[in-house]
Design a protein around this motif. Structure first.
Motif, PDB file in Angstrom:
ATOM      1  N   PHE A 101       0.823  -1.209   0.000  1.00  0.00           N
ATOM      2  CA  PHE A 101       0.000   0.000   0.000  1.00  0.00           C
ATOM      3  C   PHE A 101       0.862   1.266   0.000  1.00  0.00           C
ATOM      4  N   LEU A 102       1.855   1.322   0.872  1.00  0.00           N
ATOM      5  CA  LEU A 102       2.699   2.513   0.946  1.00  0.00           C
ATOM      6  C   LEU A 102       3.512   2.705  -0.334  1.00  0.00           C
ATOM      7  N   ALA A 103       4.029   1.602  -0.870  1.00  0.00           N
ATOM      8  CA  ALA A 103       4.792   1.694  -2.120  1.00  0.00           C
ATOM      9  C   ALA A 103       3.908   2.147  -3.264  1.00  0.00           C
ATOM     10  N   SER A 104       2.647   1.734  -3.263  1.00  0.00           N
ATOM     11  CA  SER A 104       1.729   2.163  -4.311  1.00  0.00           C
ATOM     12  C   SER A 104       1.432   3.651  -4.196  1.00  0.00           C
ATOM     13  N   LEU A 105       1.258   4.132  -2.970  1.00  0.00           N
ATOM     14  CA  LEU A 105       1.041   5.568  -2.767  1.00  0.00           C
ATOM     15  C   LEU A 105       2.224   6.384  -3.267  1.00  0.00           C
ATOM     16  N   ALA A 106       3.427   5.832  -3.122  1.00  0.00           N
ATOM     17  CA  ALA A 106       4.640   6.580  -3.444  1.00  0.00           C
ATOM     18  C   ALA A 106       5.049   6.484  -4.913  1.00  0.00           C
ATOM     19  N   ARG A 107       4.362   5.669  -5.693  1.00  0.00           N
ATOM     20  CA  ARG A 107       4.787   5.433  -7.080  1.00  0.00           C
ATOM     21  C   ARG A 107       4.885   6.738  -7.870  1.00  0.00           C
ATOM     22  N   PRO A 108       5.973   6.929  -8.607  1.00  0.00           N
ATOM     23  CA  PRO A 108       6.104   8.145  -9.410  1.00  0.00           C
ATOM     24  C   PRO A 108       5.013   8.299 -10.463  1.00  0.00           C
ATOM     25  N   ASP A 109       4.557   7.182 -11.056  1.00  0.00           N
ATOM     26  CA  ASP A 109       3.514   7.312 -12.072  1.00  0.00           C
ATOM     27  C   ASP A 109       2.167   7.673 -11.453  1.00  0.00           C
ATOM     28  N   CYS A 110       2.056   7.561 -10.125  1.00  0.00           N
ATOM     29  CA  CYS A 110       0.883   8.060  -9.390  1.00  0.00           C
ATOM     30  C   CYS A 110       1.159   9.464  -8.853  1.00  0.00           C
ATOM     31  N   ALA A 111       2.262  10.062  -9.318  1.00  0.00           N
ATOM     32  CA  ALA A 111       2.726  11.361  -8.805  1.00  0.00           C
ATOM     33  C   ALA A 111       2.972  11.307  -7.309  1.00  0.00           C
ATOM     34  N   GLY A 112       3.375  10.129  -6.835  1.00  0.00           N
ATOM     35  CA  GLY A 112       3.682   9.975  -5.420  1.00  0.00           C
ATOM     36  C   GLY A 112       2.486  10.194  -4.522  1.00  0.00           C
ATOM     37  N   GLY A 113       1.267  10.007  -5.060  1.00  0.00           N
ATOM     38  CA  GLY A 113       0.080  10.292  -4.258  1.00  0.00           C
ATOM     39  C   GLY A 113       0.024  11.748  -3.835  1.00  0.00           C
ATOM     40  N   GLY A 114       0.504  12.625  -4.712  1.00  0.00           N
ATOM     41  CA  GLY A 114       0.643  14.039  -4.379  1.00  0.00           C
ATOM     42  C   GLY A 114      -0.652  14.681  -3.904  1.00  0.00           C
ATOM     43  N   VAL A 115      -0.551  15.468  -2.831  1.00  0.00           N
ATOM     44  CA  VAL A 115      -1.698  16.179  -2.268  1.00  0.00           C
ATOM     45  C   VAL A 115      -1.751  17.580  -2.873  1.00  0.00           C
ATOM     46  N   VAL A 116      -2.886  17.931  -3.448  1.00  0.00           N
ATOM     47  CA  VAL A 116      -3.055  19.256  -4.048  1.00  0.00           C
ATOM     48  C   VAL A 116      -4.136  20.023  -3.298  1.00  0.00           C
ATOM     49  N   HIS A 117      -4.013  21.332  -3.312  1.00  0.00           N
ATOM     50  CA  HIS A 117      -5.017  22.201  -2.706  1.00  0.00           C
ATOM     51  C   HIS A 117      -6.210  22.317  -3.640  1.00  0.00           C
ATOM     52  N   ARG A 118      -7.381  22.532  -3.063  1.00  0.00           N
ATOM     53  CA  ARG A 118      -8.598  22.601  -3.885  1.00  0.00           C
ATOM     54  C   ARG A 118      -8.574  23.773  -4.864  1.00  0.00           C
ATOM     55  N   ASP A 119      -7.744  24.782  -4.611  1.00  0.00           N
ATOM     56  CA  ASP A 119      -7.615  25.892  -5.559  1.00  0.00           C
ATOM     57  C   ASP A 119      -6.844  25.498  -6.813  1.00  0.00           C
ATOM     58  N   SER A 120      -6.411  24.254  -6.891  1.00  0.00           N
ATOM     59  CA  SER A 120      -5.824  23.751  -8.136  1.00  0.00           C
ATOM     60  C   SER A 120      -6.869  23.644  -9.237  1.00  0.00           C
ATOM     61  N   LEU A 121      -8.133  23.686  -8.862  1.00  0.00           N
ATOM     62  CA  LEU A 121      -9.232  23.581  -9.826  1.00  0.00           C
ATOM     63  C   LEU A 121      -9.785  24.953 -10.167  1.00  0.00           C
ATOM     64  N   ASN A 122     -10.335  25.063 -11.359  1.00  0.00           N
ATOM     65  CA  ASN A 122     -11.092  26.245 -11.742  1.00  0.00           C
ATOM     66  C   ASN A 122     -12.433  26.247 -11.011  1.00  0.00           C
ATOM     67  N   PRO A 123     -13.127  27.384 -11.004  1.00  0.00           N
ATOM     68  CA  PRO A 123     -14.441  27.429 -10.336  1.00  0.00           C
ATOM     69  C   PRO A 123     -15.432  26.395 -10.849  1.00  0.00           C
ATOM     70  N   ASP A 124     -15.287  26.006 -12.125  1.00  0.00           N
ATOM     71  CA  ASP A 124     -16.227  25.024 -12.674  1.00  0.00           C
ATOM     72  C   ASP A 124     -15.798  23.582 -12.404  1.00  0.00           C
ATOM     73  N   GLY A 125     -14.717  23.383 -11.640  1.00  0.00           N
ATOM     74  CA  GLY A 125     -14.270  22.049 -11.274  1.00  0.00           C
ATOM     75  C   GLY A 125     -13.267  21.429 -12.216  1.00  0.00           C
ATOM     76  N   THR A 126     -12.921  22.116 -13.299  1.00  0.00           N
ATOM     77  CA  THR A 126     -11.908  21.601 -14.220  1.00  0.00           C
ATOM     78  C   THR A 126     -10.518  21.930 -13.690  1.00  0.00           C
ATOM     79  N   TRP A 127      -9.542  21.201 -14.217  1.00  0.00           N
ATOM     80  CA  TRP A 127      -8.159  21.379 -13.745  1.00  0.00           C
ATOM     81  C   TRP A 127      -7.599  22.704 -14.221  1.00  0.00           C
ATOM     82  N   ASN A 128      -6.885  23.401 -13.313  1.00  0.00           N
ATOM     83  CA  ASN A 128      -6.193  24.633 -13.674  1.00  0.00           C
ATOM     84  C   ASN A 128      -4.687  24.411 -13.625  1.00  0.00           C
ATOM     85  N   LYS A 129      -4.129  24.337 -12.423  1.00  0.00           N
ATOM     86  CA  LYS A 129      -2.699  24.080 -12.263  1.00  0.00           C
ATOM     87  C   LYS A 129      -2.456  23.499 -10.883  1.00  0.00           C
TER      88      LYS A 129
END
Length: 528
Positions: free
Chosen positions: A167-195
């Motif tokens: 489980f931990l190794a799967s969370l850390a996988r680079p192709d999973c972006a290391g299970g990276g945590v992003v802030h909700r402001d990463s999305l546009n107001p309409d819910g689409t991806w921004n940055k």
């Protein structure tokens, strides 16, 4: 065309072929000498900035400068805390409790809380997001995460439906972006991806498609004590800006490095190692990695569904000769899914298909093959895979297998790979740091995941079992049994594990290749 602009009596012009970048307001480079970014060459543009979504190895490399997960791989492929300061495993391997580090903030200044971890997890586990690793946690290709709870603002509890040793190794996988945590402001107001707005040492500043990705130093970065240690450890951003420069042509990149127009080539071709070692002002260093280059065969293709023909193909390839040519004597051949540097690479993993052209010709006849053309896909983005394709084509034709090499752009080949619409292709897999994950990346239900290469039911059962086990001897026995099945079925032919070879200006300090073959711009500085 090359543009030269002089500021403070120093020339900061940067030209790569027909592309020219200079210290002008148009491209946002200040003209002071100390504002020159740390420039890292990449052979192709990223596919997106969304972690683990529409991704490839370059996308992962860039994004993991921006986002971080609860845990990460250390320098020697061991799991270590990152955003978590500690974790505990309970309930017989079905509960994972993470305690978050204090003082971590997102790049927008918001403090990291357990609720942010859950929000990010729910976003990526939404099927509409199309996260690369969704299937590894929803029960379709591994355990099911039944709930993610937040007893308080500093604690996150993951509950699984069954024990899962990886489980931990799967969370850390680079192709999973290391299970990276992003802030909700990463999305546009309409819910689409921004940055991506993450917690990493660098922030996305600009993506000029086809030219560069600019990352700015994160002044709020909460660094851990210690030293450089894989994706964890000390990750200080020591330069104000990093630019991943898109330089598709190897010759152009090498010339730019020698002129000082770029600072780092993060994936130098093996055949260029010895020549570049003689260049004044340039240093070359390397590290063994767990990545894999292989010949994939579509077992559902009308021609290649015949196991005798696939056996003919693997016996027709002189892998020792191929690897010597491709790697200029720097690498060893390996036809195991278990990497050479893995502690699970034992005597059984060394067993391989013998190069035997006469046997290959016999198997061709027995297969009933009638000379149908077999198309093998390759890309020049990764020179080693292209060169391997050229050599394999000649070896197969020598035993009467009518093979045509079709060269295409990397993005196009990725589309063929993801959809399973190919007969053969030479393909580079990014590093997986456990043999179960090495097998998982190429084995699975093709109806659900067309990119999978091997769908033998017994093999899939062994892979699932090995993923749950924690006993080393039991896991070794299962990997040995998997290798025997693999040799008999020949769904693909591993060719070699790679090297992470970096070339950089002698003014660069702290740049280090490592096992995951990902450039790291943190802890890297440059002398004037």
């Amino acid at each position: 065309m090359k543009i030269d602009i002089v500021s403070s009596h120093r020339k900061l012009g940067f030209a790569l072929g027909s592309m020219a970048l200079a210290c002008t307001a148009a491209v946002g480079i200040a003209c002071a000498a100390d504002a020159t970014p740390l420039r890292i060459a990449m052979t192709a543009d990223i596919r997106s900035t969304e972690p683990g979504v529409n991704r490839d190895a370059n996308s992962d490399m860039v994004v993991m400068h921006i986002v971080e997960g609860l845990v990460a791989f250390g320098e020697h492929a061991e799991i270590k805390p990152l955003l978590a300061k500690s974790y505990e495993v309970g309930d017989g391997g079905k509960t994972y409790t993470f305690t978050l580090r204090d003082g971590v903030t997102f790049q927008n200044g918001a403090p990291l809380t357990a609720q942010d971890v859950v929000w990010s997890w729910n976003y990526f586990m939404n099927p509409k997001t199309a996260w690369r690793c969704h299937g590894d946690f929803d029960g379709s290709a591994g355990p099911k995460v039944t709930s993610v709870e937040t007893p308080d603002a500093r604690t996150v509890v993951y509950r699984l439906d069954k024990p899962y040793g990886l489980f931990l190794a799967s969370l850390a996988r680079p192709d999973c972006a290391g299970g990276g945590v992003v802030h909700r402001d990463s999305l546009n107001p309409d819910g689409t991806w921004n940055k991506p707005i993450g917690t990493g040492p660098f922030m996305l500043q600009e993506w000029k498609r086809g030219q560069y990705i600019s990352l700015a130093k994160n002044p709020r970065y909460a660094n851990q004590d210690g030293k450089l240690d894989g994706f964890t450890g000390s990750k200080r951003p020591l330069v104000d800006e990093v630019r991943f420069m898109i330089v598709p042509d190897d010759a152009t990149a090498k010339a730019a490095l020698q002129r000082g127009d770029i600072d780092i080539i993060q994936d130098l071709s093996y055949t260029d190692v010895k020549p570049m070692q003689t260049v004044k002002g340039v240093k070359v260093t390397s590290s063994p990695v767990m990545s894999l280059t292989a010949l994939l065969m579509q077992t559902r293709d009308p021609v290649l569904s015949n196991v005798k023909l696939r056996q003919a193909i693997v016996h027709a390839i002189d892998n020792a000769q191929l690897v010597a040519a491709v790697g200029d004597g720097l690498m060893q051949p390996s036809t195991s899914m278990v990497p050479l540097i893995s502690p699970y690479y034992d005597t059984m993993q060394h067993e391989t298909w013998k190069y035997d052209p006469a046997l290959a010709q016999k198997l061709v006849r027995e297969s009933g093959y009638k000379g149908q053309e077999i198309v093998m896909l390759a890309t020049k983005r990764y020179p080693e895979t292209y060169t391997s394709g050229v050599i394999i084509q000649a070896m197969l034709q020598a035993v009467g297998i009518n093979t045509r090499l079709e060269v295409m752009e990397w993005a196009t080949q990725m589309d063929h790979y993801s959809s399973g619409k190919y007969q053969m292709m030479t393909f580079p897999y990014s590093a997986r740091l456990d043999p179960s994950l090495n097998y998982e990346m190429m084995a699975g239900n093709k109806d659900k995941q067309p990119r999978k290469v091997w769908d033998d039911p017994k093999a899939l059962a062994l892979i699932e079992s090995s993923s749950a086990l924690t006993d080393t001897a039991q896991r070794q026995a299962q990997f040995d049994e998997l290798h025997k099945l693999f040799l008999a079925d020949a769904p693909m032919m591993p060719l070699f594990n790679g090297l992470d070879v970096g070339a950089f200006r002698d003014t660069v300090r702290g740049y280090t290749p490592w096992a995951l073959k990902r450039a790291r711009a943190w802890e890297v500085s440059r002398n004037p």
